[in-house]
Scaffold this motif. Sequence first.
Motif, PDB file in Angstrom:
ATOM      1  N   HIS A 174      32.739  36.033  46.028  1.00 13.61           N
ATOM      2  CA  HIS A 174      34.169  36.074  46.438  1.00 13.61           C
ATOM      3  C   HIS A 174      34.426  37.420  47.340  1.00 13.61           C
ATOM      4  CE1 HIS A 174      38.360  35.367  45.768  1.00 13.61           C
ATOM      5  NE2 HIS A 174      38.323  36.776  45.651  1.00 13.61           N
ATOM      6  N   HIS A 175      35.171  37.158  48.512  1.00 16.12           N
ATOM      7  CA  HIS A 175      35.530  38.465  49.045  1.00 16.12           C
ATOM      8  C   HIS A 175      36.966  38.335  49.334  1.00 16.12           C
ATOM      9  CE1 HIS A 175      31.333  37.994  50.223  1.00 16.12           C
ATOM     10  NE2 HIS A 175      31.250  39.236  50.688  1.00 16.12           N
ATOM     11  N   THR A 176      37.656  39.707  49.159  1.00 18.67           N
ATOM     12  CA  THR A 176      39.063  39.867  49.556  1.00 18.67           C
ATOM     13  C   THR A 176      39.435  41.098  50.371  1.00 18.67           C
ATOM     14  OG1 THR A 176      39.777  38.620  47.404  1.00 18.67           O
ATOM     15  CG2 THR A 176      41.358  39.759  48.435  1.00 18.67           C
ATOM     16  N   VAL A 214      42.290  42.582  43.169  1.00 23.22           N
ATOM     17  CA  VAL A 214      41.528  41.222  43.233  1.00 23.22           C
ATOM     18  C   VAL A 214      41.298  40.485  42.041  1.00 23.22           C
ATOM     19  CG1 VAL A 214      39.590  40.229  44.401  1.00 23.22           C
ATOM     20  CG2 VAL A 214      40.536  42.395  45.436  1.00 23.22           C
ATOM     21  N   GLU A 215      41.277  39.223  41.931  1.00 25.85           N
ATOM     22  CA  GLU A 215      41.315  38.497  40.765  1.00 25.85           C
ATOM     23  C   GLU A 215      40.255  37.143  41.202  1.00 25.85           C
ATOM     24  OE1 GLU A 215      43.841  35.720  38.395  1.00 25.85           O
ATOM     25  OE2 GLU A 215      44.443  37.934  38.008  1.00 25.85           O
ATOM     26  N   TRP A 216      39.068  36.805  40.267  1.00 24.51           N
ATOM     27  CA  TRP A 216      38.392  35.679  40.679  1.00 24.51           C
ATOM     28  C   TRP A 216      38.179  35.390  39.141  1.00 24.51           C
ATOM     29  CZ3 TRP A 216      32.954  35.603  39.670  1.00 24.51           C
ATOM     30  CH2 TRP A 216      32.244  34.235  40.151  1.00 24.51           C
ATOM     31  N   ARG A 217      37.888  33.868  39.052  1.00 22.26           N
ATOM     32  CA  ARG A 217      37.666  33.011  37.876  1.00 22.26           C
ATOM     33  C   ARG A 217      36.299  32.637  37.824  1.00 22.26           C
ATOM     34  NH1 ARG A 217      42.466  32.389  34.846  1.00 22.26           N
ATOM     35  NH2 ARG A 217      44.164  33.262  35.986  1.00 22.26           N
ATOM     36  N   THR A 218      35.566  32.522  36.759  1.00 26.95           N
ATOM     37  CA  THR A 218      34.276  32.198  36.615  1.00 26.95           C
ATOM     38  C   THR A 218      34.108  31.626  35.158  1.00 26.95           C
ATOM     39  OG1 THR A 218      31.942  32.366  36.932  1.00 26.95           O
ATOM     40  CG2 THR A 218      33.176  34.126  36.288  1.00 26.95           C
ATOM     41  N   ARG A 260      38.583  41.096  37.241  1.00 29.52           N
ATOM     42  CA  ARG A 260      39.742  41.756  38.078  1.00 29.52           C
ATOM     43  C   ARG A 260      39.280  43.229  38.540  1.00 29.52           C
ATOM     44  NH1 ARG A 260      43.111  39.843  33.830  1.00 29.52           N
ATOM     45  NH2 ARG A 260      44.767  38.307  34.350  1.00 29.52           N
ATOM     46  N   SER A 283      34.222  42.567  47.048  1.00 26.58           N
ATOM     47  CA  SER A 283      33.376  41.578  46.904  1.00 26.58           C
ATOM     48  C   SER A 283      32.814  41.607  45.439  1.00 26.58           C
ATOM     49  CB  SER A 283      32.236  41.539  47.783  1.00 26.58           C
ATOM     50  OG  SER A 283      31.363  42.805  47.765  1.00 26.58           O
TER      51      SER A 283
END
Length: 315
Positions: free
Chosen positions: A270-272, A282-286, A249, A261
């Motif tokens: 990832h880009h938002t 901004v949230e991304w999962r890995t 996050r 990014s």
Amino acid sequence: MGGWYRGDCHVHSVHSDGELTAAEPAAAARAAGLHFVATTDHNTAAAHGVWAEQADAGLLVILGEEVTTATGHWLALGIGPGEVVGGEYGVRDGLIGAHLDRVHRAGGICVAAHPHAPYPSGTFAYAYEGFDTVEVWNGLWTSDLPWNADNEAALAEWGRGLAADVHRGRWRPAVGNSDTHLAGQLGVPHTVVFAEELSTSAVLAALRAGRSWIAGSAAVDVSFTATAGAKTAEVGGCLDTGGREVVVRARVRGVPSATVSFHTERGAVHHTELSPEGSGEVEWRTTAQESGFVRAEVRDPRGHMAALTNPVALT
């Protein structure tokens, strides 16, 4: 307990090639909401005494020097009052290691300064081995812009080596400084550190550990975390995921219509785009299997950097 502190560790005065007395950037630091500055005049300690007079409970002054050699510049931060490291050598002389050791023995840190500066001796020819951090964002040559091609090259160079360095557990953090010589430059950019207290030893320890991110101005604020289950790590930390999914996050404030990014060893993953108000999450999962680390960049609509973080390592 600790807290977040903002500071600029590359500042010049009339005691070398700057146009400001020590009192002027000190006042600018307070006005900009900075908590610490470092005096880094070229190959001299002449300003140490007058800079020390500017320190108080709200502004820490770190004594330092910009060591200006024939084949690159570097910052010696945390040296003793009146101490001069000196730079009468170049990369072929094989002397850099002894000078770095001297600063480390004094409890200081060594910063590779503006690696792609566009002038003779400004380009950094030494290996980064032995240096504690790399100044990937330098404000001196950006004119009215916060970012230029020289900084882009320094960031790309640092980023390319990050995966291997994180994997071996010895990565070198990024920092950003203004390289102030004139009025109006201080704090653009600066480094935000999480330190145990506002002291020279604590701030240098935070910089060395990479518990930090770089801000283009005091108006920019970033929170960057990685979470797996009940465990969370912030910038400079290492998250033991236990094989669980990782939620990354970034919370950003102060950059209207920014693009956030996330970057791993696979590049930008990832880009938002944020709202025109400049605030958002901004949230991304890995997973640790997919990503050995994650770091964040925040750029304005022109593509210029507004903030960037050091990585969180994932295991």
